[in-house]
Design an enzyme around this catalytic site. Sequence first.
Site, PDB file in Angstrom:
ATOM      1  N   GLY B 238       8.584   8.122  -7.401  1.00 42.55           N
ATOM      2  CA  GLY B 238       9.351   7.053  -8.041  1.00 42.55           C
ATOM      3  C   GLY B 238       9.090   6.943  -9.525  1.00 42.55           C
ATOM      4  O   GLY B 238       9.988   6.695 -10.297  1.00 42.55           O
ATOM      5  N   PHE B 239       7.829   7.129  -9.914  1.00 44.27           N
ATOM      6  CA  PHE B 239       7.424   7.039 -11.329  1.00 44.27           C
ATOM      7  C   PHE B 239       7.778   5.680 -11.925  1.00 44.27           C
ATOM      8  O   PHE B 239       7.974   5.571 -13.131  1.00 44.27           O
ATOM      9  CB  PHE B 239       8.043   8.164 -12.151  1.00 44.27           C
ATOM     10  CG  PHE B 239       7.764   9.534 -11.606  1.00 44.27           C
ATOM     11  CD1 PHE B 239       6.464   9.964 -11.441  1.00 44.27           C
ATOM     12  CD2 PHE B 239       8.796  10.377 -11.222  1.00 44.27           C
ATOM     13  CE1 PHE B 239       6.186  11.221 -10.919  1.00 44.27           C
ATOM     14  CE2 PHE B 239       8.527  11.631 -10.695  1.00 44.27           C
ATOM     15  CZ  PHE B 239       7.229  12.047 -10.550  1.00 44.27           C
ATOM     16  N   THR B 467       1.510   9.877  -3.455  1.00 51.80           N
ATOM     17  CA  THR B 467       0.231   9.937  -4.155  1.00 51.80           C
ATOM     18  C   THR B 467      -0.961  10.142  -3.226  1.00 51.80           C
ATOM     19  O   THR B 467      -2.049  10.431  -3.701  1.00 51.80           O
ATOM     20  CB  THR B 467       0.012   8.625  -4.916  1.00 51.80           C
ATOM     21  OG1 THR B 467       0.177   7.547  -3.991  1.00 51.80           O
ATOM     22  CG2 THR B 467       1.028   8.460  -6.026  1.00 51.80           C
ATOM     23  N   ILE B 647     -13.403   7.999  -7.792  1.00 54.64           N
ATOM     24  CA  ILE B 647     -12.209   8.624  -7.236  1.00 54.64           C
ATOM     25  C   ILE B 647     -12.393   8.732  -5.721  1.00 54.64           C
ATOM     26  O   ILE B 647     -13.405   9.250  -5.242  1.00 54.64           O
ATOM     27  CB  ILE B 647     -11.994  10.012  -7.878  1.00 54.64           C
ATOM     28  CG1 ILE B 647     -11.844   9.877  -9.393  1.00 54.64           C
ATOM     29  CG2 ILE B 647     -10.770  10.692  -7.263  1.00 54.64           C
ATOM     30  CD1 ILE B 647     -10.752   8.937  -9.864  1.00 54.64           C
ATOM     31  N   ASN B 649     -10.146  10.143  -3.377  1.00 54.56           N
ATOM     32  CA  ASN B 649      -9.747  11.458  -2.855  1.00 54.56           C
ATOM     33  C   ASN B 649      -9.554  12.394  -4.036  1.00 54.56           C
ATOM     34  O   ASN B 649      -8.567  12.300  -4.762  1.00 54.56           O
ATOM     35  CB  ASN B 649      -8.445  11.331  -2.064  1.00 54.56           C
ATOM     36  CG  ASN B 649      -8.035  12.648  -1.416  1.00 54.56           C
ATOM     37  OD1 ASN B 649      -8.528  13.724  -1.776  1.00 54.56           O
ATOM     38  ND2 ASN B 649      -7.119  12.567  -0.461  1.00 54.56           N
ATOM     39  N   GLN B 656      -2.477  14.052  -8.958  1.00 55.82           N
ATOM     40  CA  GLN B 656      -1.783  13.044  -9.750  1.00 55.82           C
ATOM     41  C   GLN B 656      -1.988  13.273 -11.230  1.00 55.82           C
ATOM     42  O   GLN B 656      -1.069  13.122 -12.030  1.00 55.82           O
ATOM     43  CB  GLN B 656      -2.320  11.643  -9.411  1.00 55.82           C
ATOM     44  CG  GLN B 656      -1.688  11.056  -8.202  1.00 55.82           C
ATOM     45  CD  GLN B 656      -1.315   9.604  -8.480  1.00 55.82           C
ATOM     46  OE1 GLN B 656      -0.503   9.328  -9.349  1.00 55.82           O
ATOM     47  NE2 GLN B 656      -1.911   8.695  -7.757  1.00 55.82           N
ATOM     48  N   GLY B 720      -7.686   2.805 -10.502  1.00 55.14           N
ATOM     49  CA  GLY B 720      -6.432   3.451 -10.108  1.00 55.14           C
ATOM     50  C   GLY B 720      -6.126   4.521 -11.108  1.00 55.14           C
ATOM     51  O   GLY B 720      -6.687   4.541 -12.209  1.00 55.14           O
ATOM     52  N   GLU B 723      -1.032   6.047 -13.699  1.00 57.47           N
ATOM     53  CA  GLU B 723      -0.382   5.973 -15.006  1.00 57.47           C
ATOM     54  C   GLU B 723      -1.171   6.667 -16.110  1.00 57.47           C
ATOM     55  O   GLU B 723      -0.595   7.309 -16.984  1.00 57.47           O
ATOM     56  CB  GLU B 723      -0.207   4.507 -15.444  1.00 57.47           C
ATOM     57  CG  GLU B 723      -0.095   3.503 -14.319  1.00 57.47           C
ATOM     58  CD  GLU B 723       1.321   3.245 -13.854  1.00 57.47           C
ATOM     59  OE1 GLU B 723       2.252   3.524 -14.614  1.00 57.47           O
ATOM     60  OE2 GLU B 723       1.496   2.776 -12.722  1.00 57.47           O
TER      61      GLU B 723
END
Lengths: 331, 763
Positions: B238-239, B467, B647, B649, B656, B720, B723
Amino acid sequence: METFNYVKAPNVEKALASAEQAKFIAGGTTLVDLMKLHVETPKTLVDINLLPLEKIEKLPDGGLRIGAMVRNSDLAWSDEVKKSYPVLSEALLSGASPQLRNMATTGGNLLQRTRCMYFREPNAGTPGGYGCNKRTPGSGCAALDGFNRMHAVLGTSDKCIATHPSDMCVAMAALEAVIHVEGPKGKRTIPFADFHKLPGDTPHIENALEPGELITHVDLPKPVEGAKSTYLKLRDRASYEFALASAAVVARVEGGHIRYIRVAMGGVGTKPWRSHEAEAALMGKPANQASFKAAALAALAKSKPHKDNAFKVELAKRCLVRSLKTATATA
Amino acid sequence: MATDSLPHASGIIGVAVPRIDGSLKTTGTARYAVDHNFPNIAHAVAVQATIGKGRIRSIDASAAEKMPGVLLVMHHGKIDNVYRFYPHESDGTISEARPPFSDDKVYYWGQFVAAVVAETLEQAKAAASAIKVEYDAETPDVNPDLSDFDGEKQESWKRGDPDKALASSPVTFDQTYVTPVETHNPMELHGTVAVWDGDNYTLYECTQGVVNHRVVMSQVLGVPRENVRVISRFIGSGFGGKLFPWPQSSIAASAARTLNRPVKISVDRRMMFSNTGHRPRTQQRIRLGATQDGKLTAIRHDFFTQTSQLDDFVEHCGEQTPFLYSTPNLVVTTGMVRRNVGAPAPMRGPGAVPGLFALESAMNELAEKLKMDPLELRLKNDAERDEGKNLPFSSRHLKECWTTGAEKIGWKSRTPGVGSMRRNGKIVGLGLGSASWSAARIPCTASVELCPNGRVCVRCATQDIGTGTYTIFAQVVHAATGVPLDRIDVFLGDSSLPDGPTSGGSMATSAVLPATTTATNSAVTRLLHIATSLPDSPFHGIKPENLAIANGRVMQKNDQQPKVVGVSMSSSRDLTANGVPFEEVLKMANLSGITATGKTAPSFEDPKAKQYSLHSYGCHFAEVEWEPEIARLRVSRVVSVFDCGRIINKGAGTNQMLGAVIMGLGMSLFEETVHDHRTGQPINNNFADYIVPTMADLPDLDITFLDYPDYIVNEYGARGIGEIGMAGVAPAITDAVYHATGVRVRELPVRIEDLLKSTVHEA
């Protein structure tokens, strides 16, 4: 896409007999796209994929005969082409993607239509749509005052500045190929230089084919002895992208001087652009940077850039200089 | 799935775990929104405006209505059961608030002006092209120069007196940076399949937020929230473009109700350039003040952001400016400039990506002006605390990102002169850019069910946009129970599941971890209590706190062999191993399952978290190769180092980041949506003319995670990562371009026409 009839032709005679109000479909890599965009609206499609025109054969005079149905990938990877006409192999492999090259044919590529964004708009040439003299003569040219970064700087007119997008054709122009066609009035041959038409006042007429004529094969003349050839394509990204400027060069150097030279350019012309000006500037001259630069200057002397594509003039020069350097380099 | 070699139990957190949904995707069995088909399904095709501004004078659908298979034609005055949604006065967020066909006005080229529903897609397409729309057209305003802003600028983050400081600074710098309109181009097109059963809507969507989509659509469709179910089990990315509902969802739902048939609509690639969002154009003026030795005295970041006529989307370019560097004087101002374009939408790293292109480019240029190494300038101005919020950082290791990246790319051997580095007949340039993105813990509810068939089910109304979210849930359950990954079923992408977070803002992972952990631990606690309370249980009479679960088995903590005698139904189970499989306990108790729910409390309501500035950090070092003779530029290496907390995974995380850097490469060199100035049409609205990187364009990519846990965000220390990977790529590349060519590109993308201005003529 509009509704259309579909006929599969088993041989050339049947194909020609079905040709009225029809379009031949080979690989379909341009035609199907344009049908989806309502640019092409044939009443009938005559599928010529069964025609026995898929061979690459040596000619008795040392030339090469390429069937119209030979796929781009088969032609590019043919041993004969790789050995004797590397410029053609390189040009083919610089175009499109492997998937498209597996479908696209030699005959079809000669008829590849421009990527002008306005030409490809479904409503171009209709009232309320973009002007496009290729789509509807007299409707104007939206590219002249539009976004014309990808457009041509050579061979343009005030009716059309659409670039001819093919890489293969640029190599064939330099190789002086001959196109064989068959039609209602029989067989004839068309020299490559005469096949594609300049837009002039009639940009909707793109080539010398008469109604109902079918390209059957393309002949390449005997390779020029002692000549080297090369194709260089400059573009925004590294693959799967049309040329901003490209150059095909066939050259023979003897004693440091250029004794045979053919130059054609892509990405800059409204047709595959054979540059007699560059050739004249090079013939008999020493194979050095000064000659190459003079040739590049001559090749682009008549260029006519528009708002967004002036850079193509300089880029085409650099492309040509580098290609000449490569083609004349002594091993 | 090659999971045998993975570490067991809690060791599974932080390693590269293959995606548990991977085989569904590679075998084509994962069903995306428009893969859903139903008996009697009808197909809708939208008609786009061919003007950029004006009014619809007339719509003639008479021919279309008579065409074969046509069931319904919708346009202005002909759409039922669709209501307005007020963005700021409602729960939820919508992309384009104006309901489709709600008046006769055209605000942007490509706006949906009609739609046809027919028995087949082909019939709908044919009829759609037979609709005749006449317009009173006006000249649209798509002027790329945003300087004509005449509204009131919004001032934010002001500290000290930046203007005074700039006036008195020994060194000042002032430049404007421009980023173009960029279009989200996820592989999966937007689309909706709407099913109406007389009372309820089921919407099969490609949304990054099933919960938000339900909230919004219940209001748009005028039915109670419980009468809308949104399903989005797989999303072809989706971005940000799929965060909030777009009009096609309303069109499909309205048609489904009117016709009482399932209706499918797909937004084609051309439409995606006008109707489903884009990153808006930005024009940012950066003024920096500094001392001679490179200490920042002031930052002024004044930017304009383009937006549509009716919605108020702002690309917040100044979000990272207040805290990235230390300076006593600072201000950010925002001006929203309306154009005749479709509604913009968040696009990967909204605000930060264009904002850091400007700020980091300015830092690189300032370094040059000061004759200082750009890395040294950054080290010198590194912030000790968030001077914008006046809070300490929860965890910031930006300095280590810079030094690690510099080491990896070989920054030490960089010579500062333009065109001064050569390799293999090419000129080499090196550049640097920093990255940051905010972190938070947003609310989430998840449930975990221990099932009598030995499987564990996890449920949450979040979604996996590609993701690796499915896998994260499984990892957490495995870590807490030892149940093998292939016995864990994760159910996401359905609004009827417990409310989960939107997959946006790089906040899904940090939100789902606490809820899933709590749910798993609660379910296990319940299991252990039951295990000790059953009369026939081998654990009868043992205190639950003396039991534990490991490898999916209940066992005593003191490591004694449990009494397995009497577990009659376990004949098929391996009784020689320690403990009792959890499903045997369920069977003993005649339970259909043990379920528990866990919640994540948001960081913005957490008194401790509120005392900190929560952000991730990173940097990119880019290397380019330049062949001046043919004006050929290639990015040859990008080294990226991230400080994104722990992190969870490493495989999916690295994926990503690789994708984000590649997207940053596209932004730097290729991507730009061009609007025709006469019609307002995005004229390069296809994949041939809007170019993105191909595999052949990819440099050598090197991703490093520093992996410092941030326990303020959650107990796993995870922030996260979606981005941040894209932020800072463009300034690193443009600085490398300058280093190689001497050409400063302040308006993206870098084009050959820019590079032809290089005075470096020979390699």
